[in-house]
Each structure stands twice: as structure tokens, then as C-alpha cells.
Write a protein that holds these residues in place. Structure first.
Motif, PDB file in Angstrom:
ATOM      1  N   GLY A 294     102.273  93.336  68.085  1.00 26.17           N
ATOM      2  CA  GLY A 294     101.530  92.948  66.871  1.00 26.17           C
ATOM      3  C   GLY A 294     100.620  91.781  67.136  1.00 26.17           C
ATOM      4  N   GLU A 295     100.396  91.543  65.724  1.00 21.78           N
ATOM      5  CA  GLU A 295      99.485  90.333  65.564  1.00 21.78           C
ATOM      6  C   GLU A 295      99.963  88.845  66.166  1.00 21.78           C
ATOM      7  OE1 GLU A 295      95.786  89.635  63.534  1.00 21.78           O
ATOM      8  OE2 GLU A 295      96.998  91.405  63.781  1.00 21.78           O
ATOM      9  N   CYS A 296     101.378  88.649  65.816  1.00 19.31           N
ATOM     10  CA  CYS A 296     101.781  87.484  66.665  1.00 19.31           C
ATOM     11  C   CYS A 296     101.842  87.289  68.268  1.00 19.31           C
ATOM     12  CB  CYS A 296     103.307  87.253  66.250  1.00 19.31           C
ATOM     13  SG  CYS A 296     104.282  85.840  66.710  1.00 19.31           S
ATOM     14  N   SER A 297     102.134  88.404  68.993  1.00 23.73           N
ATOM     15  CA  SER A 297     101.944  88.360  70.161  1.00 23.73           C
ATOM     16  C   SER A 297     100.400  88.455  70.933  1.00 23.73           C
ATOM     17  CB  SER A 297     102.653  89.449  70.965  1.00 23.73           C
ATOM     18  OG  SER A 297     103.886  89.612  70.399  1.00 23.73           O
ATOM     19  N   PHE A 298      99.582  88.762  70.015  1.00 20.72           N
ATOM     20  CA  PHE A 298      98.265  89.232  70.728  1.00 20.72           C
ATOM     21  C   PHE A 298      97.081  88.190  70.118  1.00 20.72           C
ATOM     22  CE2 PHE A 298     100.895  92.819  71.841  1.00 20.72           C
ATOM     23  CZ  PHE A 298     100.641  92.491  73.274  1.00 20.72           C
ATOM     24  N   TRP A 299      97.241  88.053  68.641  1.00 24.09           N
ATOM     25  CA  TRP A 299      96.356  87.454  67.837  1.00 24.09           C
ATOM     26  C   TRP A 299      96.726  86.125  67.039  1.00 24.09           C
ATOM     27  CZ3 TRP A 299      96.712  92.950  67.835  1.00 24.09           C
ATOM     28  CH2 TRP A 299      95.890  93.592  68.825  1.00 24.09           C
TER      29      TRP A 299
ATOM     30  N   LEU B  34      91.983  78.557  78.360  1.00 21.95           N
ATOM     31  CA  LEU B  34      91.755  79.810  78.034  1.00 21.95           C
ATOM     32  C   LEU B  34      92.524  80.658  78.889  1.00 21.95           C
ATOM     33  CD1 LEU B  34      87.910  79.617  77.100  1.00 21.95           C
ATOM     34  CD2 LEU B  34      89.771  79.570  75.554  1.00 21.95           C
ATOM     35  N   ALA B  35      92.624  80.338  80.137  1.00 23.73           N
ATOM     36  CA  ALA B  35      93.268  81.131  81.178  1.00 23.73           C
ATOM     37  C   ALA B  35      94.856  81.115  80.611  1.00 23.73           C
ATOM     38  CB  ALA B  35      93.222  80.811  82.503  1.00 23.73           C
ATOM     39  N   HIS B  36      95.330  80.228  80.147  1.00 25.60           N
ATOM     40  CA  HIS B  36      96.755  79.867  79.879  1.00 25.60           C
ATOM     41  C   HIS B  36      96.912  80.766  78.634  1.00 25.60           C
ATOM     42  CE1 HIS B  36     100.863  78.411  78.932  1.00 25.60           C
ATOM     43  NE2 HIS B  36     100.280  77.885  77.689  1.00 25.60           N
TER      44      HIS B  36
ATOM     45  N   SER C 151      99.189  85.725  76.034  1.00 19.80           N
ATOM     46  CA  SER C 151      98.844  86.947  75.216  1.00 19.80           C
ATOM     47  C   SER C 151      99.208  88.118  76.070  1.00 19.80           C
ATOM     48  CB  SER C 151      97.392  86.728  74.755  1.00 19.80           C
ATOM     49  OG  SER C 151      97.244  85.625  73.862  1.00 19.80           O
ATOM     50  N   SER C 152      99.630  87.975  77.270  1.00 14.12           N
ATOM     51  CA  SER C 152     100.177  89.121  78.211  1.00 14.12           C
ATOM     52  C   SER C 152      98.604  89.915  78.567  1.00 14.12           C
ATOM     53  CB  SER C 152     101.009  90.200  77.569  1.00 14.12           C
ATOM     54  OG  SER C 152     102.373  89.361  77.451  1.00 14.12           O
ATOM     55  N   TYR C 153      97.456  89.216  78.506  1.00 13.33           N
ATOM     56  CA  TYR C 153      96.106  89.856  78.775  1.00 13.33           C
ATOM     57  C   TYR C 153      95.965  91.223  77.986  1.00 13.33           C
ATOM     58  CZ  TYR C 153      97.006  86.780  82.736  1.00 13.33           C
ATOM     59  OH  TYR C 153      97.388  85.820  83.628  1.00 13.33           O
ATOM     60  N   TRP C 154      96.596  90.806  76.599  1.00 14.40           N
ATOM     61  CA  TRP C 154      96.496  92.037  75.598  1.00 14.40           C
ATOM     62  C   TRP C 154      96.693  93.095  76.062  1.00 14.40           C
ATOM     63  CZ3 TRP C 154      93.235  87.629  76.121  1.00 14.40           C
ATOM     64  CH2 TRP C 154      93.219  86.862  75.137  1.00 14.40           C
TER      65      TRP C 154
ATOM     66  N   THR D  73      91.643  83.205  67.963  1.00 20.71           N
ATOM     67  CA  THR D  73      92.461  82.949  68.748  1.00 20.71           C
ATOM     68  C   THR D  73      92.086  83.849  70.026  1.00 20.71           C
ATOM     69  OG1 THR D  73      93.762  84.868  67.736  1.00 20.71           O
ATOM     70  CG2 THR D  73      94.281  82.843  67.102  1.00 20.71           C
ATOM     71  N   SER D  74      90.968  84.579  70.200  1.00 22.61           N
ATOM     72  CA  SER D  74      90.905  85.509  71.289  1.00 22.61           C
ATOM     73  C   SER D  74      89.569  85.379  72.070  1.00 22.61           C
ATOM     74  CB  SER D  74      91.004  86.833  71.166  1.00 22.61           C
ATOM     75  OG  SER D  74      90.341  87.472  70.365  1.00 22.61           O
ATOM     76  N   ALA D  75      88.818  84.296  71.546  1.00 19.66           N
ATOM     77  CA  ALA D  75      87.353  84.031  71.829  1.00 19.66           C
ATOM     78  C   ALA D  75      87.229  83.688  73.297  1.00 19.66           C
ATOM     79  CB  ALA D  75      86.678  83.197  71.118  1.00 19.66           C
ATOM     80  N   GLY D  76      86.330  84.142  74.148  1.00 17.53           N
ATOM     81  CA  GLY D  76      86.268  83.828  75.487  1.00 17.53           C
ATOM     82  C   GLY D  76      85.332  82.836  75.779  1.00 17.53           C
TER      83      GLY D  76
END
Length: 476
Positions: free
Chosen positions: A43-48, A86-88, A93-96, A171-174
Motif C-alpha cells: 500500500g501507500e506506506c511501502s511505495f508512496w 534517489l537510488a536509495h 520502495s522495492s522498485y515499486w 515521494t516517487s519523482a525521478g
């Protein structure tokens, strides 16, 4: 289109940390359990949210702390390695991807159905799968909704043309935007302003209120605002946005005072809304889009027969992952107890009630300085009618603060219920205070008498010595 029918003891809709914990506890109670998720498990916590945001903030806070340590300042004087940060973040985020979460779910023997779950009536859920199939589920005992929240966007003219950032994009911008406007003054706003300013953006905060973090003690917002300004953030209080437009890749922002601002991206951190719009709530007499009101065992109070539960942010009690997981542990256990005909302990601080939601919610805000709090604020305590004593102490006067870094600035406040002589709220602001919050949580949740707390001796020289100083100030 194919349709299958399955029956379980418990159906959980939403496989974030909260839903996962409800499902695991229900399964541990011997109940057959299925969890439904339309996005990623975790969910949100793990990925965003939690994991990626703290991955962005950790190097920022560590560098700020190191700059105050004699002998380290010069070594960390340069800019952050943006690519490495950003790589960290991507790794944390387990690469989503959610394969690890799926493996964990398998290990606790909970079934998974990917797709969009909607209620179709009491104890009935229909799942539309990505492949176009329909799975009709029936629950013998309970359906639990743990769908969380999404960003609540204000009705600003032109909003649909600018493709704004919400917490997810922030939180996910590249890449780092040259100029970032942040609308809001709450936790998401201050944390993301902290992170992106340090990564190279010129951040401007547009805050409707006259201060930051207004739900916390007033000194918190003042110290965080000082830290943001020192980092280079432009904070504009009592400022509202009247319209937006994107022209030539640039966001044009019109303010209520007639002023204008240009930015490369705009983050709207203006609150959260429950993800209940498309859950089929109307089929059980509830209103889509509403928060789900629950009792202290997480039964939705407006649904008869006690089969419907709402756990985590969706019930609007305490919108934090750790508190949602606490709720989930209780909800899973109480669902199991009721299904198995076992006694339910619903007394205050009992096994099956979420007393901490009212009395001892801990929170950490990862800014520079950090903020940590638990329990009531002064305003909360006064509104509740309690007789309290407010005890303040300058954290910079603690020996551990001198060891932590030069020019340490911080503040601590402890609230004492004078009728019961226990601590009912604690707030810290200052570098490193996040690690103090659990001791405060134990004091509040344990309702430790002040006379006994006096015998909890803090180690010297640590920031934890603030407890001794607060108690000494109280004793006079």
C-alpha cells in the motif's frame, strides 16, 4: 467474463500494512481469510509514503546533524549526491514491486485476489480482476475495509490543467524540479519541503494558516519554520491560491492578494480523503466517500449485526501507519474472538479495544529539527476539561544536547494531569528527538505516576536526560 464464488470467514479489502495485519491476525485466530488489493501489496506506506519519504529525508537530516558536530562540518559541506539518494529511495520502495509482500502473505496462509473489491450487500464482496473476471466473495463472520486515504485536492480553478504533485509524486519523482511550490503547512508539506530543498529545488511554501503544523504545540511550528528558512525555503503564511495554469511547461500560480508565482512543479499537500468512493457502501446503507465511523473495536457503528469493520486511516481516528497497524492487531484479534465465541475484553486498555487512539498516539515529523509527540497537546487537554500543569524545558540545556551538536536548539513540553498525577502528553522538538518518543509513549500509555517516573533514571549524557530536567522543573 467468468465468475467464481468463494466463501471465507473473513474478507479484507485493502492490502496495505493495516489490511495485511488484520488478515494475519484473523488467520492466526484460525479463520480462513482472503485479502483483496487493486494496486500493490504494502500500500501507500511501502511505495508512496513512509518508506520512500524517509529514504529521501534520512540523508538530509543526517547531513544537518553532522554539520553541527565538531570535526565533521567541513566533511559534509558539499551538496547531497542526488542520484545516490534517489537510488536509495527506489531500493527502499522495492522498485515499486511487491513480490516480497506476496511471499509474506503466502507464509501466513492468507489468500490474495488482485482486483477492485466492492460490497454488494451484507457480507458480500464482488472483485473485478485485471483480467475482466468477477469473483463473488461471501464472508461467514466479517468484512474489514482498510483502503486508507488519498490526497484531498482543493477546488482551485485550472487545477486539472497543471498535473499537480500529490504526496505520491513527491515521494516517487525521478528528477529534482528547479522550483517547487508546496501548498500546505502540515506534515507532508514540511517533510517534502525539507527533502526537495536539500536535493536542489528552490522551494516556496504557500500556507493558508499563520503557522506550520498547527495541530501540534505552537513552538513546534516556529522551530520547524526557522529550520526551513535556514535551509533556504521561502515560507509565505496566510497565503491562498486562486488559480493555476501550466504554460510552456511552467506552473503559473495566482495568489489571493493578486500576486503571481512561477514554479516547475506544484505539490498540493492539503489534506487526505478516505478511499470509500467506489466501495459499494450504498449497498449497505452508507454514503460513498464518507469516513467510516467505528467503535473502539473497529465495528462500523452505522451497520447492523456487527459484521462490518473499518481499520486504519479510513476510520479517521489516527492517520499514521503505526497506529493503523495497532488498530489492525486489535481488530484481527477481536474478529477472531467473536467468531470463536470467546470473551471480548473491551475495558479501557483491554485486549480488544484501541484506547491508545484516544490517549497515546505517537508521531514523528522528520524535519530539521525533528519533532516527536505523543498524547494530548495543551489545546487538546484544555478542551477536554482536564486540569493540567504544563512543564517546559529548553532542550539545549541538557548535557546530551551539547554532545549531539553545536548550537543545538530545541524545546520540550510535558503535560501532567494534576488530578491523577500522570503524564498525558509530551512534545519534543530538536535534532534527534525522534528516538525519545517511545519513552514518552510508555509514560503516557502506562499512566506511570510521576512519583514512580522519578525513579526512571536517564543515562548521562544523553538527550533522554530531558526526562530528569522536566521532572525537576515540575518539582520546583
Amino acid at each position: 467474463m467468468n465468475e467464481t464464488t468463494r466463501t471465507y470467514d473473513v474478507i479484507v479489502i485493502g492490502a496495505g500494512p493495516v489490511g495485511e495485519n488484520v488478515a494475519e491476525r484473523a488467520r492466526a485466530a484460525g479463520l480462513s481469510t482472503v485479502i483483496v488489493e487493486r494496486e500493490l501489496l504494502g500500500g501507500e506506506c511501502s511505495f508512496w509514503a513512509c518508506d520512500p519519504s524517509k529514504a529521501l529525508l534520512r540523508p538530509v537530516v543526517a547531513r544537518a546533524d553532522a554539520r553541527r558536530v565538531p570535526g565533521l562540518g567541513q566533511a559534509v559541506a558539499g551538496p547531497l549526491d542526488v542520484e545516490a539518494v534517489l537510488a536509495h529511495r527506489d531500493k527502499m520502495s522495492s522498485y515499486w514491486k511487491d513480490e516480497d509482500q506476496v511471499d509474506w502473505l503466502d507464509s501466513v496462509d492468507v489468500d490474495l485476489i488482485r482486483g477492485h473489491g466492492r460490497l454488494t450487500g451484507p457480507k458480500q464482496v464482488a472483485v473485478q480482476t485485471p483480467g475482466g473476471d468477477t469473483v463473488a466473495l461471501t464472508a461467514r463472520h466479517a468484512v474489514a475495509v482498510s483502503t486508507g486515504t488519498g490526497a484531498a485536492l482543493p477546488p482551485i480553478p485550472g487545477l486539472d490543467t497543471v498535473r499537480p504533485w500529490t504526496s505520491r509524486e513527491a515521494t516517487s519523482a525521478g528528477k529534482v524540479p528547479g522550483r517547487l511550490a508546496v501548498v500546505g503547512g502540515g506534515v507532508v508539506a514540511v517533510e517534502m519541503a525539507t527533502a526537495w530543498q536539500a536535493l536542489g529545488s528552490q522551494v516556496t511554501m504557500l500556507v493558508l494558516e499563520d503557522g506550520l503544523l498547527q495541530r501540534m504545540e505552537p513552538f513546534v511550528g516556529e522551530l520547524v519554520a526557522d529550520g526551513l528558512r535556514e535551509a533556504g525555503v521561502d515560507i509565505r503564511f496566510e497565503t491562498s491560491v486562486t488559480s493555476l495554469a501550466r504554460e510552456g511547461g511552467e506552473v503559473r500560480i495566482t495568489l489571493a492578494d493578486g500576486g503571481h508565482l512561477a514554479a516547475d512543479e506544484i505539490l498540493l499537500a492539503t489534506g487526505r480523503a478516505p478511499r470509500t468512493w467506489d466501495l459499494g457502501l450504498e449497498t449497505i446503507g452508507l454514503t460513498p466517500g464518507d469516513w467510516l465511523k467505528v467503535d473502539d473495536t473497529f465495528r462500523v457503528t452505522d451497520v447492523a449485526d456487527g459484521w462490518f469493520y473499518a481499520v486504519g486511516d479510513v476510520n479517521h481516528r489516527a492517520l499514521m501507519t503505526h497506529q493503523g497497524k495497532y488498530q489492525a492487531r486489535i481488530a484481527g484479534a477481536v474478529i477472531g474472538a467473536r467468531a470463536n465465541g470467546e470473551p471480548v475484553d473491551d475495558t479501557r486498555w483491554g485486549t480488544h479495544v484501541a484506547t491508545a487512539d484516544h490517549a497515546a498516539v505517537p508521531q514523528v515529523v522528520f524535519t530539521t529539527p525533528e519533532v516527536a509527540s505523543v498524547g494530548l497537546t495543551t489545546r487538546d487537554a484544555e478542551q477536554s476539561g482536564r486540569r493540567i500543569k504544563v512543564v517546559d524545558y529548553d532542550l539545549a540545556h541538557v548535557a546530551g544536547a551539547h554532545q549531539y551538536g553545536e548550537d543545538y536548539r530545541g524545546h520540550a513540553r510535558m503535560l501532567i494531569d494534576t488530578d491523577r498525577d500522570t503524564v498525558v502528553g509530551v512534545t519534543f522538538a530538536g535534532p534527534g528527538v525522534g528516538e525519545l518518543v517511545h519513552s514518552a509513549t510508555i509514560a503516557v500509555a502506562g499512566e506511570v505516576p510521576i512519583d514512580r517516573l522519578w525513579h526512571a533514571v536517564p543515562a548521562f549524557p544523553t538527550l533522554g536526560e530531558i526526562w530528569l530536567r522536566l521532572l525537576e522543573t515540575h518539582r520546583g
